[in-house]
Scaffold this motif. Structure first.
Motif, PDB file in Angstrom:
ATOM      1  N   PHE A  26       0.716  -1.249  -0.094  1.00  9.19           N
ATOM      2  CA  PHE A  26      -0.100   0.126  -0.053  1.00  9.19           C
ATOM      3  C   PHE A  26       0.767   1.299  -0.031  1.00  9.19           C
ATOM      4  O   PHE A  26       0.808   2.251  -0.695  1.00  9.19           O
ATOM      5  CB  PHE A  26      -0.779   0.051   1.334  1.00  9.19           C
ATOM      6  CG  PHE A  26      -1.721   1.197   1.423  1.00  9.19           C
ATOM      7  CD1 PHE A  26      -2.862   1.341   0.588  1.00  9.19           C
ATOM      8  CD2 PHE A  26      -1.476   2.202   2.224  1.00  9.19           C
ATOM      9  CE1 PHE A  26      -3.642   2.501   0.596  1.00  9.19           C
ATOM     10  CE2 PHE A  26      -2.157   3.452   2.391  1.00  9.19           C
ATOM     11  CZ  PHE A  26      -3.461   3.607   1.494  1.00  9.19           C
ATOM     12  N   ILE A  27       1.694   1.388   0.787  1.00  7.18           N
ATOM     13  CA  ILE A  27       2.844   2.407   0.867  1.00  7.18           C
ATOM     14  C   ILE A  27       3.566   2.750  -0.498  1.00  7.18           C
ATOM     15  O   ILE A  27       3.398   3.730  -0.869  1.00  7.18           O
ATOM     16  CB  ILE A  27       4.009   2.246   2.053  1.00  7.18           C
ATOM     17  CG1 ILE A  27       3.196   2.366   3.419  1.00  7.18           C
ATOM     18  CG2 ILE A  27       4.963   3.409   2.197  1.00  7.18           C
ATOM     19  CD1 ILE A  27       3.970   1.720   4.622  1.00  7.18           C
ATOM     20  N   PHE A  28       4.348   1.661  -0.923  1.00  9.16           N
ATOM     21  CA  PHE A  28       4.909   1.894  -2.200  1.00  9.16           C
ATOM     22  C   PHE A  28       4.061   2.260  -3.155  1.00  9.16           C
ATOM     23  O   PHE A  28       4.370   2.697  -4.234  1.00  9.16           O
ATOM     24  CB  PHE A  28       6.015   0.733  -2.223  1.00  9.16           C
ATOM     25  CG  PHE A  28       7.119   0.619  -1.496  1.00  9.16           C
ATOM     26  CD1 PHE A  28       7.978   2.056  -1.397  1.00  9.16           C
ATOM     27  CD2 PHE A  28       7.405   0.048  -0.628  1.00  9.16           C
ATOM     28  CE1 PHE A  28       9.275   1.939  -0.786  1.00  9.16           C
ATOM     29  CE2 PHE A  28       8.514  -0.033   0.250  1.00  9.16           C
ATOM     30  CZ  PHE A  28       9.223   0.821   0.153  1.00  9.16           C
ATOM     31  N   GLY A  29       2.846   1.315  -3.307  1.00 12.04           N
ATOM     32  CA  GLY A  29       2.141   1.377  -4.400  1.00 12.04           C
ATOM     33  C   GLY A  29       1.189   2.905  -4.437  1.00 12.04           C
ATOM     34  O   GLY A  29       1.141   3.473  -5.626  1.00 12.04           O
ATOM     35  N   SER A  30       1.150   3.383  -3.306  1.00  9.47           N
ATOM     36  CA  SER A  30       0.415   4.650  -3.254  1.00  9.47           C
ATOM     37  C   SER A  30       1.270   5.861  -3.630  1.00  9.47           C
ATOM     38  O   SER A  30       1.238   6.643  -4.548  1.00  9.47           O
ATOM     39  CB  SER A  30       0.072   5.012  -1.893  1.00  9.47           C
ATOM     40  OG  SER A  30      -0.957   4.372  -1.379  1.00  9.47           O
ATOM     41  N   TYR A  31       2.856   5.588  -3.321  1.00  8.16           N
ATOM     42  CA  TYR A  31       3.646   6.504  -3.688  1.00  8.16           C
ATOM     43  C   TYR A  31       4.109   6.460  -5.213  1.00  8.16           C
ATOM     44  O   TYR A  31       3.957   7.399  -6.101  1.00  8.16           O
ATOM     45  CB  TYR A  31       5.108   6.012  -3.165  1.00  8.16           C
ATOM     46  CG  TYR A  31       6.053   6.884  -3.481  1.00  8.16           C
ATOM     47  CD1 TYR A  31       6.354   8.400  -2.963  1.00  8.16           C
ATOM     48  CD2 TYR A  31       7.312   6.368  -4.203  1.00  8.16           C
ATOM     49  CE1 TYR A  31       7.400   8.972  -3.311  1.00  8.16           C
ATOM     50  CE2 TYR A  31       8.286   7.228  -4.639  1.00  8.16           C
ATOM     51  CZ  TYR A  31       8.458   8.469  -4.190  1.00  8.16           C
ATOM     52  OH  TYR A  31       9.448   9.196  -4.797  1.00  8.16           O
ATOM     53  N   SER A  32       4.099   5.062  -5.707  1.00  6.02           N
ATOM     54  CA  SER A  32       4.152   5.264  -7.060  1.00  6.02           C
ATOM     55  C   SER A  32       2.958   5.751  -8.129  1.00  6.02           C
ATOM     56  O   SER A  32       3.145   6.447  -8.990  1.00  6.02           O
ATOM     57  CB  SER A  32       4.410   3.754  -7.587  1.00  6.02           C
ATOM     58  OG  SER A  32       4.519   3.483  -8.792  1.00  6.02           O
ATOM     59  N   ILE A  33       1.808   5.538  -7.570  1.00  8.13           N
ATOM     60  CA  ILE A  33       0.699   5.996  -8.320  1.00  8.13           C
ATOM     61  C   ILE A  33       0.748   7.581  -8.009  1.00  8.13           C
ATOM     62  O   ILE A  33       0.344   8.264  -9.057  1.00  8.13           O
ATOM     63  CB  ILE A  33      -0.337   5.673  -7.718  1.00  8.13           C
ATOM     64  CG1 ILE A  33      -0.710   4.093  -8.070  1.00  8.13           C
ATOM     65  CG2 ILE A  33      -1.855   6.366  -8.132  1.00  8.13           C
ATOM     66  CD1 ILE A  33      -2.116   3.218  -7.271  1.00  8.13           C
ATOM     67  N   LEU A  34       1.093   8.315  -6.907  1.00  6.81           N
ATOM     68  CA  LEU A  34       1.133   9.760  -6.588  1.00  6.81           C
ATOM     69  C   LEU A  34       2.452  10.265  -7.632  1.00  6.81           C
ATOM     70  O   LEU A  34       1.962  11.399  -8.414  1.00  6.81           O
ATOM     71  CB  LEU A  34       1.318  10.008  -5.215  1.00  6.81           C
ATOM     72  CG  LEU A  34       0.226   9.814  -4.351  1.00  6.81           C
ATOM     73  CD1 LEU A  34       0.471  10.109  -2.975  1.00  6.81           C
ATOM     74  CD2 LEU A  34      -1.148  10.605  -4.719  1.00  6.81           C
TER      75      LEU A  34
ATOM     76  N   GLY B   4      -1.725   4.945 -14.515  1.00 10.40           N
ATOM     77  CA  GLY B   4      -1.694   3.889 -15.604  1.00 10.40           C
ATOM     78  C   GLY B   4      -2.781   3.966 -16.440  1.00 10.40           C
ATOM     79  O   GLY B   4      -3.937   4.299 -16.042  1.00 10.40           O
ATOM     80  N   PRO B   5      -2.913   2.883 -17.648  1.00 14.82           N
ATOM     81  CA  PRO B   5      -4.170   2.473 -18.036  1.00 14.82           C
ATOM     82  C   PRO B   5      -5.028   1.845 -17.149  1.00 14.82           C
ATOM     83  O   PRO B   5      -6.241   1.818 -17.981  1.00 14.82           O
ATOM     84  CB  PRO B   5      -3.608   1.876 -19.430  1.00 14.82           C
ATOM     85  CG  PRO B   5      -2.278   1.319 -18.997  1.00 14.82           C
ATOM     86  CD  PRO B   5      -1.505   2.255 -17.837  1.00 14.82           C
ATOM     87  N   ARG B   6      -4.660   1.144 -16.496  1.00 22.63           N
ATOM     88  CA  ARG B   6      -5.735   0.242 -15.621  1.00 22.63           C
ATOM     89  C   ARG B   6      -6.577   0.959 -14.589  1.00 22.63           C
ATOM     90  O   ARG B   6      -7.509   0.272 -14.184  1.00 22.63           O
ATOM     91  CB  ARG B   6      -5.000  -0.946 -15.200  1.00 22.63           C
ATOM     92  CG  ARG B   6      -4.533  -1.889 -16.421  1.00 22.63           C
ATOM     93  CD  ARG B   6      -3.831  -3.086 -15.757  1.00 22.63           C
ATOM     94  NE  ARG B   6      -2.975  -2.581 -14.744  1.00 22.63           N
ATOM     95  CZ  ARG B   6      -2.199  -3.524 -13.870  1.00 22.63           C
ATOM     96  NH1 ARG B   6      -2.503  -4.669 -14.011  1.00 22.63           N
ATOM     97  NH2 ARG B   6      -1.505  -2.969 -12.811  1.00 22.63           N
ATOM     98  N   GLY B   7      -5.935   2.224 -14.047  1.00 21.91           N
ATOM     99  CA  GLY B   7      -6.574   2.710 -12.979  1.00 21.91           C
ATOM    100  C   GLY B   7      -5.832   2.594 -11.686  1.00 21.91           C
ATOM    101  O   GLY B   7      -5.158   1.870 -11.675  1.00 21.91           O
ATOM    102  N   VAL B   8      -6.400   3.453 -10.877  1.00 20.60           N
ATOM    103  CA  VAL B   8      -5.917   3.531  -9.546  1.00 20.60           C
ATOM    104  C   VAL B   8      -5.935   2.088  -8.690  1.00 20.60           C
ATOM    105  O   VAL B   8      -5.031   1.757  -8.192  1.00 20.60           O
ATOM    106  CB  VAL B   8      -6.489   4.651  -8.851  1.00 20.60           C
ATOM    107  CG1 VAL B   8      -5.731   4.760  -7.462  1.00 20.60           C
ATOM    108  CG2 VAL B   8      -6.022   5.861  -9.391  1.00 20.60           C
ATOM    109  N   LEU B   9      -7.240   1.730  -8.780  1.00 16.51           N
ATOM    110  CA  LEU B   9      -7.459   0.576  -7.874  1.00 16.51           C
ATOM    111  C   LEU B   9      -6.727  -0.605  -8.328  1.00 16.51           C
ATOM    112  O   LEU B   9      -6.428  -1.411  -7.482  1.00 16.51           O
ATOM    113  CB  LEU B   9      -8.877   0.269  -7.670  1.00 16.51           C
ATOM    114  CG  LEU B   9      -9.586  -0.640  -6.538  1.00 16.51           C
ATOM    115  CD1 LEU B   9      -9.094  -0.207  -5.480  1.00 16.51           C
ATOM    116  CD2 LEU B   9     -10.962  -0.792  -6.993  1.00 16.51           C
TER     117      LEU B   9
END
Length: 121
Positions: A36-44, A49-54
């Motif tokens: 969750f931490i690294f994924g949130s950082y990567s998304i921010l 990307g093309p698949r969406g945030v979730l």
């Protein structure tokens, strides 16, 4: 002193399977948090990307949970793999850490006698 509950006395040590499940559950929890931490950082930082945030966040979380769970389950079994009989035998071979007052006095007197015998000869 209150007696221990009956279930705690009868249960004994956990089996290898229970140790592996416990390690896997702990690793999964840690992996979900790290994902969750690294994924949130990567998304921010780079966008969803093309698949969406979730979808992107869930992929980070599930992949890190599977990795951490796998390695912690193996590690918890390896770490606790020593049979109880070996541990008991090892502890019996160690000298006692604490002596009673009388035992300590006897040990000191024996050492004094040995030193006197060395000096006199």
């Amino acid at each position: 002193m209150a007696p221990m509950p009956q279930s705690a006395q009868a249960q004994g040590a956990p089996t290898v399977w229970q140790k592996m499940k416990m390690g896997a559950m702990m690793g999964t929890g840690v992996g979900l948090t790290i994902g969750f931490i690294f994924g949130s950082y990567s998304i921010l930082r780079g966008g969803a990307g093309p698949r969406g945030v979730l979808s992107t966040l869930s992929q980070y979380m599930l992949s890190s949970a599977a990795t951490f769970g796998f390695f912690l389950s193996i590690g918890s079994v390896i770490r606790n793999d020593t049979p109880a009989q070996w541990e008991a035998a090892r502890l019996q071979m160690l000298p006692p850490i604490m002596h009673s007052r009388n035992q300590g006095l006897a040990i000191v007197k024996a050492r004094w006698e040995q030193e006197k015998a060395k000096r006199s000869s």
